[in-house]
Scaffold this motif. Sequence first.
Motif, mmCIF file in Angstrom:
data_model
loop_
_atom_site.group_PDB
_atom_site.id
_atom_site.type_symbol
_atom_site.label_atom_id
_atom_site.label_comp_id
_atom_site.label_asym_id
_atom_site.label_seq_id
_atom_site.Cartn_x
_atom_site.Cartn_y
_atom_site.Cartn_z
ATOM 1 N N ASP A 193 0.955 4.026 -2.870
ATOM 2 C CA ASP A 193 0.589 5.392 -2.512
ATOM 3 C C ASP A 193 1.669 6.366 -2.965
ATOM 4 O O ASP A 193 1.389 7.403 -3.590
ATOM 5 N N LYS A 194 2.916 6.026 -2.667
ATOM 6 C CA LYS A 194 4.039 6.908 -3.001
ATOM 7 C C LYS A 194 4.164 7.101 -4.503
ATOM 8 O O LYS A 194 4.473 8.198 -4.979
ATOM 9 N N PRO A 239 6.829 11.259 3.523
ATOM 10 C CA PRO A 239 6.345 9.940 3.937
ATOM 11 C C PRO A 239 4.879 9.991 4.345
ATOM 12 O O PRO A 239 4.401 10.993 4.875
ATOM 13 N N CYS A 240 4.141 8.914 4.075
ATOM 14 C CA CYS A 240 2.754 8.785 4.485
ATOM 15 C C CYS A 240 2.612 7.617 5.458
ATOM 16 O O CYS A 240 3.314 6.609 5.329
ATOM 17 N N TYR A 241 1.696 7.747 6.380
ATOM 18 C CA TYR A 241 1.436 6.708 7.372
ATOM 19 C C TYR A 241 0.009 6.211 7.165
ATOM 20 O O TYR A 241 -0.932 7.007 7.155
ATOM 21 N N GLU A 242 -0.152 4.916 7.001
ATOM 22 C CA GLU A 242 -1.474 4.358 6.720
ATOM 23 C C GLU A 242 -2.280 4.189 8.003
ATOM 24 O O GLU A 242 -1.864 3.501 8.933
ATOM 25 N N ASN A 287 0.814 -1.222 0.000
ATOM 26 C CA ASN A 287 0.000 0.000 0.000
ATOM 27 C C ASN A 287 0.841 1.263 0.000
ATOM 28 O O ASN A 287 0.557 2.222 -0.744
ATOM 29 N N ILE A 288 1.846 1.323 0.866
ATOM 30 C CA ILE A 288 2.652 2.539 0.983
ATOM 31 C C ILE A 288 3.437 2.786 -0.296
ATOM 32 O O ILE A 288 3.552 3.940 -0.757
ATOM 33 N N GLU A 289 3.961 1.733 -0.916
ATOM 34 C CA GLU A 289 4.692 1.894 -2.178
ATOM 35 C C GLU A 289 3.759 2.362 -3.294
ATOM 36 O O GLU A 289 4.110 3.234 -4.092
#
Length: 426
Positions: free
Chosen positions: A7-8, A23-26, A3-5
């Motif tokens: 999203d980025k 950076p994002c935090y889910e 998910n984070i990859e």
Amino acid sequence: MNNIEFDKRHIWHPYTSATNPLPCYEVVAAKGVELTLASGEILVDGMSSWWAAVHGYNNPVLNQAAHTQIDTFSHVMFGGITHQPAIDLCRKLVEITPDGLNRVFLADSGSVSVEVAIKMALQYWACQGRSQKSKLVAPRNGYHGDTFAAMSVCDPVNGMHSLFQKSLIEHFFAPAPQTHFNQTWNADDILPMRDILEKHHHEIAALILEPVVQGAGGMRLYHPEYVKACRQLCDEFNVLLICDEIATGFGRTGKLFACEHAQISPDILCLGKALTGGYLTMAATICTDEVAEGTCVGEPGVFMHGPTYMGNPLACAVANASIDLILEGNWEHQIPQIEKQLQDELLPLRKFKSVADVRVLGAIGVVEMKQPVNVAQIQKTFVEQGVWIRPFGKLIYIMPPYIIEAKQLSKLTSAISCAIESLYPN
């Protein structure tokens, strides 16, 4: 790809580079004043999701209002159709907002409510045969949103929109108010605004300001007498007063609406953010009968604006429940307690050489650094300490949900202190 990859690589977040994103935090759950991350951390939220979630998350009253309405109908067009949730909401807004504000225009978001207010002011004067009154005036350091008309009344130098200056209508700007909220009022503060209105009132439709608190333009807390003086100048020079209370409405500053600190009523009021308790996007532009009726004189005879999702029943139903919670009056006890604790726990941070100023009003606490902070670095530090705080520029600030408990608030203030001490040593 996790998910984070994904999203980025594919999702563009607000105020973030597409090539080098922050950076994002889910988040996988939210309840009360806590956010649960996919990685397992539980964070105390200090931001009320950009100042909107004043009742916290997963509130049972707001949840029930949403469930009840969605089982009835979630949306109908507002052109030629009305419905009980909108009627109830507008009735409440007319009752609780400052005197004289009797006509409610429901919009999609805070920026759109400012667009509506500006169009309302311009069309009002055009319908009076005074189309030359096509400019606005605003104090510097103001912020009113990211859409084009809203950008045009944000600070043209210190704001976030200087890149677009050649595409924006040029308006008038007075120096930002300098007398702080708790200082002795200096009447000279209003003289530059008076000078602009004396010279240019014949081409100025409205004065727009954020009463008492300039939000994203610097989290500046200024004296209510400045707001009162602006009301008097607008009356003297036949200019409309627009108060942008998108950030300050519904109790955040210790008054239900910030313009109450100055004991004034604007001609047009913009509301958003906390209107639905952070559940759904919705805003309102509320004006006097004189403005509403004056806007519809002659051609075209109607106000030329109509968002597709205007008066969305689901948002109206949740907004009604949110306002009912506000009207229960708990905020009148919560806000002074939060304010006192913020004063006790944040004001001592002035001792750090890296800190330029600390200021508190209501449920707003601001630590202004001497240099801009590294957002990614300090946010990582905050997450490690179990809090969610989103700084910008030189400002580390918190505007927590009203339901926050003392120990949770201390966790936020302690995290700020620890972050400053560790990242910006004296």
